[in-house]
Enzyme design. Structure first.
Site, mmCIF file in Angstrom:
data_model
loop_
_atom_site.group_PDB
_atom_site.id
_atom_site.type_symbol
_atom_site.label_atom_id
_atom_site.label_comp_id
_atom_site.label_asym_id
_atom_site.label_seq_id
_atom_site.Cartn_x
_atom_site.Cartn_y
_atom_site.Cartn_z
ATOM 1 N N ASP A 1 66.037 74.220 0.141
ATOM 2 C CA ASP A 1 66.733 74.980 1.184
ATOM 3 C C ASP A 1 67.889 74.171 1.796
ATOM 4 O OD1 ASP A 1 67.309 77.110 2.798
ATOM 5 O OD2 ASP A 1 65.659 76.765 4.215
ATOM 6 N N ASP B 1 75.676 83.264 4.586
ATOM 7 C CA ASP B 1 75.684 81.836 4.280
ATOM 8 C C ASP B 1 76.893 81.469 3.403
ATOM 9 O OD1 ASP B 1 74.506 79.409 4.804
ATOM 10 O OD2 ASP B 1 73.174 79.470 3.058
ATOM 11 N N LYS C 1 62.364 80.399 2.579
ATOM 12 C CA LYS C 1 62.452 80.628 4.016
ATOM 13 C C LYS C 1 61.434 81.681 4.447
ATOM 14 C CE LYS C 1 67.443 79.796 4.580
ATOM 15 N NZ LYS C 1 67.356 78.691 5.542
ATOM 16 N N LYS D 1 81.547 76.331 1.780
ATOM 17 C CA LYS D 1 80.210 76.635 1.260
ATOM 18 C C LYS D 1 80.107 78.136 1.059
ATOM 19 C CE LYS D 1 75.315 76.911 2.691
ATOM 20 N NZ LYS D 1 74.264 76.477 3.633
ATOM 21 N N ARG E 1 74.762 71.455 1.063
ATOM 22 C CA ARG E 1 75.327 70.115 0.860
ATOM 23 C C ARG E 1 75.440 69.777 -0.619
ATOM 24 N NH1 ARG E 1 70.554 67.601 4.430
ATOM 25 N NH2 ARG E 1 70.768 69.708 5.277
ATOM 26 N N GLU F 1 70.601 73.346 0.468
ATOM 27 C CA GLU F 1 71.379 73.582 -0.747
ATOM 28 C C GLU F 1 72.888 73.520 -0.525
ATOM 29 O OE1 GLU F 1 70.450 75.910 1.220
ATOM 30 O OE2 GLU F 1 72.287 77.101 1.335
ATOM 31 N N ASP G 1 70.983 82.972 0.697
ATOM 32 C CA ASP G 1 70.164 81.757 0.727
ATOM 33 C C ASP G 1 68.721 82.111 1.056
ATOM 34 O OD1 ASP G 1 69.099 79.241 0.956
ATOM 35 O OD2 ASP G 1 70.137 78.723 2.824
#
Ligand code: BES
Ligand code: MN
Ligand code: ZN
Length: 494
Positions: free
Chosen positions: A338, A279, A268, A256, A342, A340, A261
């Protein structure tokens, strides 16, 4: 940091660290003790100089020796049979250095049962020496440890140097990961992270970078949806290391790589949002593993895939409620922008298994805050559809000190991600079992390939310095997966 190995001979200047494993001083330690009129024997003989506790004593300008500093470290010979303990000792040796202004240090290591051990100790020292001072413009030389050369004094310099040669390449992989993870998000974004991967071509890695046009043509709509609110172009990077015969089935690592993010439209809170620069820690680890395998010329065919996007909220951003058709053909209802990671991995995993048919596929991702609630920073979450793979990874994690804890995947959990409008939704039901819901989601995109998912949200970054790292990026996963390849996958594995 340059590390070399030499037969023991007593240095007469600079910094010396001596590892002591017995109350009886002999050899080089006895020679030093002679010069110090028995002071060493006195210290080592005292009860508080404790091998089990690993006592450290520092003597500045020890009389009669010419040294600027002498560090004594008590070490337990029994414990030192263990790989991770050897590396930890190396890290501890580095930590004794403090803000030394000498450029050279010597380290005396007593003979351990394996002649290669000194090389392992040295790799721990090297791992601990890494820091990220790049953006300080006002600090002075005296604010940093100046030691650049370390001479390890050991009875078996040739064996140690050979082992170190291999582990030094692994450390280079770790450093690459720490570097890209530490860089701020205005410096590392999909394009620049892809450019870091391109540099691996110099080591014989084949590197392909795909941009948005190509990805759209192929049908990477889940990945592209995450990046569509960003001014930065999304990328997919495919790295291939061929260390085995061309026909040999590869293994694959998938990371990933959300370079920042914000959460997107499901934005967030601003508190700690800066953490979301790391991230991309999963992609960073994949990059580092590929660097390590190529650097030490591992006899394996390995594929490394990084899904690179920035998750931003703009007028073109993905909305909660959107439905996208993923590369696999499965439709996904996006309920929270959020969740995201996956979505990025869904397409990256599908692509990887479809194109390379890997024997094993392991993905790394800073996927869920929930895994931090479950495991803190001690273990990463392990999820797998294959018991043998899970056991191998968990055992390797123990050896290198990158520990994993396995979570369940079951049909009942899988049901929770069924959507009312599409094949699957990107959330579970409520806040329960959030890390498992995310893993169940990923499992729908591996097409039965033997697969493991490491949720490294709690371990990719550490606010505290620990055994082998300073505070900040840890490169969790690089040493673990390198060791797994060495122990279980490589041809003529040993
Ligand atoms: N990148 C985060 C997970 C994360 C949180 C990593 C803290 C490191 C530290 C991930 O994309 C995320 O936002 N996950 C959400 C999922 C939720 C919306 C289902 C989370 O964990 O809150
Ligand atoms: Mn997120
Ligand atoms: Zn994320």
């Amino acid at each position: 940091m340059k590390i070399e190995f030499n037969k023991p001979s007593l240095p007469t200047s600079g910094v010396l660290t001596v590892v002591v494993v017995s109350k009886d001083v002999d050899g080089l330690i006895a020679e030093l003790d002679n010069k110090m009129s028995g002071q060493l024997q006195t210290i080592v003989g005292r009860e508080e100089f404790d091998f089990r506790k690993g006592s450290v004593v520092t003597i500045p300008y020890p009389q009669g020796t010419g040294l600027t500093k002498l560090h004594l470290i008590a070490a337990d010979q029994e414990k030192l049979k263990d790989h991770y303990e050897q590396e930890s000792l190396g890290a501890k040796i580095y930590s004794t250095f403090g803000l030394e202004q000498d450029e050279k240090a010597a380290v005396y290591l007593p003979a351990l049962s394996d002649p290669k051990s000194s090389g392992v100790v040295a790799s721990g020292l090297l791992l601990k020496s890494w820091s990220f001072p790049k953006y300080f413009t006002k600090k002075k030389k005296t604010d940093f440890c100046q030691i650049q050369h370390v001479s390890i004094l050991t009875e078996t310099p040739a064996e140690a140097a050979e082992k170190f040669k291999e582990l030094e390449q692994v450390a280079e992989g770790v450093f690459l990961t720490r570097h890209v993870v530490s860089e701020p998000p205005n410096v590392i974004y999909p394009e620049t992270l892809a450019a870091e991967a391109k540099k691996l071509e110099a080591l014989g890695v084949k590197v392909e970078v795909m941009g948005e046009q190509e990805l759209a043509k192929l049908g990477f709509n889940a990945l592209l949806g995450v990046g569509q609110g960003s001014a930065k172009e999304s990328k997919l990077v495919v790295m291939q290391w061929q260390g085995d015969s061309a026909e040999a089935q590869p293994i694959a690592f998938v990371g990933k790589g959300v370079t920042f993010d914000t959460g997107g439209i499901s934005i967030k809170p601003s508190q700690d949002m800066d953490d979301m620069k790391w991230d991309m820690g999963g992609a960073g680890a994949v990059l580092g593993v590929m660097r390590a395998l190529a650097g030490r010329k591992a006899k394996v065919n390995a594929v490394g895939v990084m899904g690179l996007v920035e998750n931003m909220p703009d007028g073109n951003a993905q909305r909660p409620g959107d439905v996208v058709k993923s590369l696999s053909g499965q439709t996904i209802e996006i309920l929270n922008t959020d969740a995201e990671g996956r979505l990025v991995l869904a397409d990256a995993l599908w692509y990887t298994q479809d194109r390379f048919k890997p024997a094993y596929m392991v993905n790394l991702a800073t996927l869920t805050g929930a895994i931090i609630i479950s495991l803190g920073t001690e273990h990463a979450g392990l999820f797998s559809n294959d018991d043998e793979l899970a056991t191998m990874l968990a055992d390797c994690g123990k050896t290198v000190g990158e520990k994993l804890w396995r979570f369940p995947l079951t049909e009942a959990y899988d049901k929770e991600i069924d959507s009312v409008i599409a094949d699957v939704k990107n959330l579970g039901n409520g806040r329960n079992a959030g890390s498992i819901a995310a893993a169940q989601f990923l499992q729908r995109f591996v097409n039965g390939t033997k697969w493991a998912h490491l949720d490294i949200a709690g371990t990719a970054w550490d606010k505290k310095a620990k055994s082998l790292h300073q505070s900040g990026a840890t490169a969790f996963g690089v040493r673990l997966l390198n060791y797994w390849v060495k122990k279980h996958i490589e041809r003529s594995a040993s």
